[in-house]
Design a protein around this motif. Structure first.
Motif, short mmCIF file in Angstrom:
data_model
loop_
_atom_site.label_atom_id
_atom_site.label_comp_id
_atom_site.label_asym_id
_atom_site.label_seq_id
_atom_site.Cartn_x
_atom_site.Cartn_y
_atom_site.Cartn_z
N UNK A 224 -8.25 -26.83 25.81
CA UNK A 224 -8.80 -25.52 25.48
C UNK A 224 -10.28 -25.43 25.80
N UNK A 225 -11.01 -26.50 25.53
CA UNK A 225 -12.45 -26.48 25.78
C UNK A 225 -12.79 -26.52 27.26
N UNK A 226 -11.90 -27.08 28.07
CA UNK A 226 -12.15 -27.18 29.50
C UNK A 226 -11.70 -25.95 30.27
N UNK A 227 -10.88 -25.10 29.63
CA UNK A 227 -10.36 -23.91 30.30
C UNK A 227 -11.45 -22.86 30.48
N UNK A 228 -11.28 -22.01 31.48
CA UNK A 228 -12.23 -20.91 31.71
C UNK A 228 -12.26 -20.02 30.47
N UNK A 229 -13.44 -19.72 29.93
CA UNK A 229 -13.57 -19.04 28.64
C UNK A 229 -12.72 -17.79 28.46
N UNK A 230 -12.62 -16.96 29.48
CA UNK A 230 -11.90 -15.69 29.32
C UNK A 230 -10.48 -15.74 29.88
N UNK A 231 -10.00 -16.90 30.25
CA UNK A 231 -8.70 -17.01 30.91
C UNK A 231 -7.55 -16.98 29.91
N UNK A 232 -6.38 -16.62 30.42
CA UNK A 232 -5.18 -16.64 29.59
C UNK A 232 -4.80 -18.07 29.24
N UNK A 233 -5.18 -19.01 30.11
CA UNK A 233 -4.90 -20.42 29.84
C UNK A 233 -5.63 -20.88 28.57
N UNK A 234 -6.89 -20.46 28.42
CA UNK A 234 -7.64 -20.84 27.22
C UNK A 234 -7.03 -20.20 25.97
N UNK A 235 -6.66 -18.93 26.07
CA UNK A 235 -6.06 -18.24 24.92
C UNK A 235 -4.79 -18.94 24.46
N UNK A 236 -3.95 -19.33 25.44
CA UNK A 236 -2.71 -20.02 25.10
C UNK A 236 -3.01 -21.41 24.55
N UNK A 237 -4.02 -22.08 25.10
CA UNK A 237 -4.41 -23.40 24.61
C UNK A 237 -4.91 -23.33 23.16
N UNK A 238 -5.68 -22.29 22.86
CA UNK A 238 -6.17 -22.09 21.49
C UNK A 238 -4.99 -21.87 20.54
N UNK A 239 -4.07 -21.02 20.96
CA UNK A 239 -2.89 -20.74 20.11
C UNK A 239 -2.04 -22.00 19.92
#
Length: 287
Positions: A224-239
């Motif tokens: 999650x911390x390495x994902x692009x801040x506004x990407x859907x990948x980060x949102x899914x990683x956070x969830x």
């Protein structure tokens, strides 16, 4: 009433003939050494399965059971020798659709093939684990996830009996956690599908997940911390991280969370911010 009974009987006989006729045609295609023929045969099986319903199978149980069992055997053998993406996806979609149909039917149909589904899921997880550890291409892993694993793990998660998926919990983590490493996996769609599969595994094998909470959370927070801040990948990683935090509980995760939030000078700002965001979402999920 007699006319209705005759119509039902005729329908059963007709469907029995369809299943008897369809199997050798599709099986011979799947047994081909040409990838396009194998995919075509698997899609043929899928079309037949999608046309079936509970009334049809219950009216011709002997023929239906024979068709399902033989079809799964043919597809199982084809999966062992297939490497091409479209073929793997076609085989996996057909296998998972058959098991989904049996799960919807419930009763004897589901219980009869429960062990079979566990074996198929194990086979897919083993192949994925081998691929992820041996540095196989992201597309190969993506094909395995989309083709069969996401659907199979979801079925296990929905199953009231957790014994079968709990047995697969460690293998699932071994296969999926390496795919959450953004330093290794460059394809965003593979990261997204691995997170989706991870959520299904977390829910399906939740009784044993707390014992692996630290390892799980370390991987997911890093992704999650390495994902692009506004990407859907980060949102899914956070969830996914928040879901893992809720399921694993504080006993095995509190130390990691506290070490990051209380030792901010030792961690990058993005890791601290990500961990804070995950803990806040976990609190909402608990409500």
């Amino acid at each position: 009433r007699k006319e209705e009974a005759d119509a039902t009987t005729l329908s059963s006989v007709a469907w029995g003939d369809v299943l008897d006729d369809a199997f050798p045609i599709c099986a011979s295609l799947v047994d081909s050494n040409r990838n396009e023929m194998i995919a075509l045969g698997a899609c043929g099986f899928l079309r037949v399965v999608d046309s079936l319903n509970s009334a049809t199978l219950n009216d011709c149980q002997e023929i239906g059971n024979k068709f399902v069992g033989n079809t799964l055997s043919v597809l199982d053998l084809a999966f062992k020798i297939s490497r091409e993406g479209p073929v793997v996806v076609a085989i996996g979609q057909t296998q998972s659709r058959i098991f989904a149909m049996l799960q919807e039917l419930g009763g004897n149909w589901e219980s009869r093939y429960r062990n079979r589904r566990r074996k198929v899921t194990r086979q897919w997880l083993t192949t994925l684990a081998r691929s992820s550890h041996q540095g196989a291409s992201d597309s190969r892993c993506w094909n395995l996830l989309v083709g069969g694993l996401i659907s199979l793990l979801l079925q296990h998660a929905k199953n009231d009996s957790k014994a079968d998926i709990m047995e697969l919990g460690r293998l699932g983590l071994s296969a999926l956690l390496p795919l959450t490493d953004a330093d290794i996996v460059m394809d965003q769609k593979t990261l997204v599908t691995s997170m989706t599969a991870m959520i299904n595994l977390l829910f399906g094998a939740y009784p044993i997940m707390p014992h692996h909470g630290g390892k799980i959370l370390c991987h997911l927070l890093s992704a999650a911390s390495l994902a692009v801040p506004t990407s859907s990948t980060r949102k899914l990683s956070i969830y996914t991280s928040a879901t893992a935090l809720v399921i694993c509980g504080p006993k095995f995760t509190k130390e990691i969370i506290d070490s990051i939030l209380n030792g901010q000078d030792s961690f990058q700002d993005i890791m601290v911010a990500t961990t804070s965001e995950v803990t806040k979402l976990a609190e909402k999920l608990r409500e």
